[in-house]
Design an enzyme around this catalytic site. Structure first.
Site, PDB file in Angstrom:
ATOM      1  CD  GLU A  68      -1.349   0.098   3.673  1.00  0.00           C
ATOM      2  OE1 GLU A  68      -2.451  -0.419   3.441  1.00  0.00           O
ATOM      3  OE2 GLU A  68      -1.035   0.581   4.773  1.00  0.00           O
TER       4      GLU A  68
ATOM      5  CG  HIS B 203       6.484   1.950  -2.558  1.00  0.00           C
ATOM      6  ND1 HIS B 203       6.722   1.225  -1.400  1.00  0.00           N
ATOM      7  CD2 HIS B 203       7.249   3.058  -2.463  1.00  0.00           C
ATOM      8  CE1 HIS B 203       7.596   1.863  -0.648  1.00  0.00           C
ATOM      9  NE2 HIS B 203       7.934   2.973  -1.262  1.00  0.00           N
TER      10      HIS B 203
ATOM     11  CB  CYS C  26       8.295  -1.194  -3.025  1.00  0.00           C
ATOM     12  SG  CYS C  26       8.104  -2.016  -1.440  1.00  0.00           S
TER      13      CYS C  26
HETATM   14 ZN   LIG Z   1       6.306  -0.767  -0.712  1.00  0.00          ZN
END
Ligand SMILES: [Zn+2]
Length: 184
Positions: A73, A75, A143
């Protein structure tokens, strides 16, 4: 409607949304997000309650290596890996395929891995009224990997132990031993 927003992102990153390769991209992205976030429209409790069986069995049941794919939530980038879900029933057992469905419903929402782990465990614990539940998630986070932060190959492991999995050392040990066995 997601499509105009995807088009806006394409423009913001310096792309030309009207070039041929990108013409259908907003529609494709919108459809993809519909699938990837379809967990919001599904009730995890209903999945369990529709598949309970009365069974006089009080040993550990483990469903191993459930593949999952989620979006972080922070990236909106994927994190994915395997879930290990175990429980010790009190009165009821649940169809094994439903454990995978439960993992999927929580995975197909915007998540942090820690919360997803707890949600799977506590939903099972409550709806099954189990003696105990253990959940371990191992995942790679794009991420972290794509942006080159932290260790490139790091795998994040989270666990949630409830009931006898929390209070009984022997139960936790049995769970861990089952997880290590038959690793191919
Ligand atoms: Zn992330």
């Amino acid at each position: 409607m997601l499509e105009p927003h995807v088009r806006a992102i394409l423009e913001a990153i310096g792309e030309d949304p009207s070039r041929e390769g990108l013409l259908k991209t907003p529609a494709r992205v919108a459809r993809a997000y519909e699938v990837l976030t379809s967990g919001y429209g599904q009730d995890p409790k209903a999945i369990i309650n529709g598949a309970l069986f009365v069974e006089d069995y009080s040993e550990m049941i483990l469903c191993r290596d459930i593949d999952f794919f989620s979006l972080c939530e922070h990236h909106l980038l994927p994190f994915f890996g395997k879930a290990q879900v175990a429980y010790i029933p009190k009165h009821h057992i649940i169809g094994l395929s439903k454990l995978a469905r439960l993992v999927e419903v929580f995975a197909r929402r915007l998540q942090v891995q820690e919360r997803m782990t707890t949600q799977i465990a506590s939903t099972l614990m409550e709806e099954l009224d189990a003696l105990g539940v253990g959940v371990v998630l191992k995942a790679e986070h794009l991420c972290m990997r794509m942006r080159g932060v932290e260790k490139q190959n790091s795998v994040v492991v989270t666990s949630a132990m409830l009931g006898s999995f929390r209070t009984r050392q022997a139960t936790r040990q049995e769970f861990m031993t089952l997880l290590q066995n038959n690793r191919g």
